[in-house]
Design a protein around this motif. Structure first.
Motif, mmCIF file in Angstrom:
data_model
loop_
_atom_site.group_PDB
_atom_site.id
_atom_site.type_symbol
_atom_site.label_atom_id
_atom_site.label_comp_id
_atom_site.label_asym_id
_atom_site.label_seq_id
_atom_site.Cartn_x
_atom_site.Cartn_y
_atom_site.Cartn_z
ATOM 1 N N VAL A 197 62.941 75.935 64.931
ATOM 2 C CA VAL A 197 61.827 75.548 65.805
ATOM 3 C C VAL A 197 61.742 74.036 65.958
ATOM 4 O O VAL A 197 61.597 73.514 67.076
ATOM 5 N N VAL A 198 61.850 73.301 64.860
ATOM 6 C CA VAL A 198 61.652 71.852 64.929
ATOM 7 C C VAL A 198 62.788 71.167 65.687
ATOM 8 O O VAL A 198 62.590 70.084 66.275
ATOM 9 N N GLN A 199 63.961 71.770 65.722
ATOM 10 C CA GLN A 199 65.045 71.218 66.529
ATOM 11 C C GLN A 199 64.687 71.226 68.011
ATOM 12 O O GLN A 199 65.158 70.388 68.778
ATOM 13 N N HIS A 200 63.834 72.188 68.393
ATOM 14 C CA HIS A 200 63.433 72.315 69.797
ATOM 15 C C HIS A 200 62.168 71.515 70.095
ATOM 16 O O HIS A 200 62.074 70.841 71.110
ATOM 17 N N THR A 201 61.186 71.581 69.192
ATOM 18 C CA THR A 201 59.863 71.004 69.459
ATOM 19 C C THR A 201 59.688 69.582 68.928
ATOM 20 O O THR A 201 58.834 68.845 69.402
ATOM 21 N N HIS A 202 60.468 69.236 67.897
ATOM 22 C CA HIS A 202 60.378 67.935 67.207
ATOM 23 C C HIS A 202 59.014 67.687 66.562
ATOM 24 O O HIS A 202 58.675 66.562 66.228
ATOM 25 N N HIS A 203 58.243 68.742 66.411
ATOM 26 C CA HIS A 203 57.026 68.666 65.595
ATOM 27 C C HIS A 203 56.593 70.085 65.223
ATOM 28 O O HIS A 203 56.536 70.963 66.083
ATOM 29 N N ILE A 204 56.299 70.268 63.950
ATOM 30 C CA ILE A 204 55.711 71.536 63.495
ATOM 31 C C ILE A 204 54.665 71.246 62.429
ATOM 32 O O ILE A 204 54.737 70.233 61.732
ATOM 33 N N GLY A 205 53.704 72.144 62.303
ATOM 34 C CA GLY A 205 52.871 72.190 61.110
ATOM 35 C C GLY A 205 53.534 73.128 60.124
ATOM 36 O O GLY A 205 54.272 74.036 60.509
ATOM 37 N N TRP A 206 53.282 72.897 58.833
ATOM 38 C CA TRP A 206 53.939 73.757 57.839
ATOM 39 C C TRP A 206 53.006 73.925 56.650
ATOM 40 O O TRP A 206 52.730 72.969 55.907
#
Length: 332
Positions: free
Chosen positions: A24-33
């Protein structure tokens, strides 16, 4: 904002959660975790990778907002991807004060909620009032270890709203991840539970020194058993040859990455359930799934000899040699 999905967060800190976060982060460049333990979060920030799982996968820490407060993550993010072991889902959610009804919930949990005996989407719908159009599941043959190594994998996003399913599938798609969508959320979730049960059966037979010829017969009977159950519990048009059903069954039954197969192999070799669990140090979802599926099938009355055999070995302490011999006599 990623189209209709908004901001995406991962709930869980294990190997599959880490693999999904990487995608996911490769696509969005931001995640909550959300991770439960602050010490793991501190180590993750310091090392740049999950300190406990898939340690070879490195992240740009600046692209991740970590928190051990599930409410903080749930409030700030629009799409929540749940990747916790099914036995612990309720304990995580008990801390939740944020309403989930308006969130888009993706369950990547290949298990059933114990005590409730509900697949995860049904649990979110019944207990947290999340409408079906805001519920999705992630399935398919996808060992976290291979995803982490960027080996070609195929994932299926199930959701009754095709646009939302496609939006999340687009987030996952890459050079090493191919995706498709499906409306069969319940069927995908049940098949994800059952394939773990059948992988334990395959492991038990491996531990008992049955060969590849019998393993093929076991898998052939397993897909028939799965088909009978899905037709009974959630009748709809589906192609059981699809990778999300048959493919996931085969990889979980045959692969050395499969913790359920490893768990079953130890049982077949003579380990007790408790000693096998201690030695593995990871959760074999199929152990819990076996009991839940047995209880569900008491109401469905589907002919499921493989499920019955695994249940008898794990919970009734019947000898694997005796139980599998009875099972072999029922196959053709």
């Amino acid at each position: 904002m990623i189209g209709t999905l908004g901001r995406i967060a991962i709930i869980g800190g294990g190997s599959w959660a880490t693999a999904i976060a990487k995608i996911v982060v490769q696509h969005t460049h931001h995640i909550g975790w959300y991770m439960r333990r602050d010490d793991r979060i501190d180590d993750f920030r310091r090392l740049g990778h999950n300190p406990a799982y898939l340690v070879g996968v490195h992240f740009d820490i600046n692209e991740i907002e970590f928190s051990s407060d599930i409410n903080k993550i749930a409030q700030q993010y629009d799409t929540l991807v749940f990747v916790t072991p099914s036995p612990y889902l309720k304990s995580h959610l008990k801390k939740l004060k944020t309403r989930l009804r308006e969130k888009f919930i993706v369950t990547a949990i290949k298990g059933i909620v114990p005590d409730e005996n509900l697949v995860c989407s049904e649990y979110f719908h019944q207990v947290y009032d999340v409408p079906y159009e805001n519920l999705a599941c992630l399935g398919g043959p996808s060992h976290a270890e291979e995803v982490a190594l960027e080996r070609l994998s195929y994932l299926t996003v199930g959701c009754s709203e095709k646009e939302k399913a496609q939006a999340f599938a687009d987030v996952l798609t890459s050079e090493y991840i191919k995706t498709k969508t499906s409306s069969d959320v319940i069927g995908i979730e049940y098949s994800s539970v059952l394939k773990n049960v059948y992988a334990i059966a395959a492991g038990i037979c491996s531990g008992l020194k049955f060969g590849d010829n019998f393993q093929a017969v076991l898998m052939a009977n397993a897909v028939q058993e799965m088909t009978r159950f899905l037709k009974s519990v959630h009748p709809q048009e589906r192609n059981m040859d699809d990778s999300v059903y048959l493919g996931d069954l085969l990889v979980t039954g045959y692969s050395n990455f499969s913790r359920n197969r490893v768990f079953g192999t130890m049982i077949g070799k003579g380990y007790s359930v408790k000693s096998a669990q201690i030695e593995m140090e990871m959760i074999a979802e199929g152990y819990f799934g076996t009991k839940c599926m047995k209880e569900i099938n008491r109401h469905q009355h589907v002919n499921m000899p493989i499920l019955d055999a695994v249940y008898n070995i794990l919970y009734e302490r019947i000898s694997p040699q005796i139980e599998i011999k009875l099972l072999t006599d029922s196959f053709r």
